[in-house]
Design an enzyme around this catalytic site. Sequence first.
Site, short mmCIF file in Angstrom:
data_model
loop_
_atom_site.label_atom_id
_atom_site.label_comp_id
_atom_site.label_asym_id
_atom_site.label_seq_id
_atom_site.Cartn_x
_atom_site.Cartn_y
_atom_site.Cartn_z
N GLU A 184 1.60 -0.40 -5.07
CA GLU A 184 0.55 0.53 -5.49
C GLU A 184 1.11 1.90 -5.87
OE1 GLU A 184 -3.73 2.10 -3.79
OE2 GLU A 184 -2.00 2.09 -2.44
N HIS A 225 0.83 -1.20 0.00
CA HIS A 225 0.00 0.00 0.00
C HIS A 225 0.87 1.25 0.00
CE1 HIS A 225 -2.74 2.90 2.28
NE2 HIS A 225 -3.42 2.62 1.17
N ASP A 227 -0.65 5.66 -6.56
CA ASP A 227 -1.75 6.62 -6.70
C ASP A 227 -1.25 7.73 -7.61
OD1 ASP A 227 -3.57 5.42 -4.77
OD2 ASP A 227 -2.17 6.10 -3.24
N HIS A 276 -0.88 10.28 -3.07
CA HIS A 276 -2.23 9.86 -2.74
C HIS A 276 -3.23 11.01 -2.81
CE1 HIS A 276 -5.60 8.99 0.05
NE2 HIS A 276 -5.53 7.80 -0.51
#
Length: 341
Positions: free
Chosen positions: A70, A43, A72, A85
């Site tokens: 991940e 994450h 973003d 993010h």
Amino acid sequence: MKGKLSFAALLVVSGLVCSNSWAQQLTEPSASEEAKSPLIIAHRGASGYAPEHSAVAVALAHAQNADYIEQDVVLTRDHVPVVLHDIILDFVTNVKEVYPDKHRPNGHYYVVDFTFAELQKLTLTERKSKHGEQRYPQRFSVTSGDFKIMSLAQQIELILGLNQTRNTNTGLYVEFKAARWHKTQNYDVVQATLGVLARYGFSDVVPPAPIYLQSFDPEVLRRLKREFMTQLPLVQLVAENSWNESDIDYNTMLTAAGLETLSSYAGGVGIWLNHIYLGLDENGQPKFSDVIAHAQAAGLKVHVYTLRADDLPEGVTSYQQLKDWLLELGVDGVFTDFPDL
């Protein structure tokens, strides 16, 4: 460099990470874990150990053998997809010190108001609260390190490079952030992101690494199918309505009928942990919703977010216990800040 931990030093730490306090919660793999191990999705990288989305967090996650890392994605003023993010810089950089006057009337500093070159003058930090306090006090100090915001291209090159040197096949897990908001600013985060992915071969029949594309906005996923005709696997993220991720009613989406409907355009669903684990009953036993069973009945892969060893839900005694419960429910993947656990 006094007071700052180098990139190389953190890579060394990654090999020793099992000695930290969170890793001490580990036990021998259970029978259910040996039978089926879910995908481990780092994450925002190994964000339990280094600032989220930093190069060090990415490299640590890779060294800890995450299946996916991940990204973003938001856009800069010069249309560069960067890995952050938030659409604002307030909580993960020192933007207020470097550009004190470059905020909007609401007081926030928006990524889209800065060029990529301007962003490189900032230091990426551990996440802070709106009051300026470190959100997870036991993590990497907000006053240490010299981390920089990365472009999506830089993260792709880092992951593919590590795949080559470590002879692994770690994948990307890309989220299009706030696509509708970007549109109101005359920016297209979907098109810009796909352009970078295509440049690195992710539009090919056989991409250079595994990849998922995810969004909280179903229209983004439908557009990927309809306009861009992507063959890459898509995941519909499900939020709380109060988060204002889109104008969709996520409560309806979580019903059996809602999940059946979204299976027409997505192959998987990303479900918040609190939508699954409902606490303990009067006998101290865990209570779970039916959402995983409904998703499985609709033929959807289920990826759960987010597991944090330093922020366990009420009633959970250890990270391993939480992971075991999710394994028994048959989840296909978990987003975690601690990929090594």
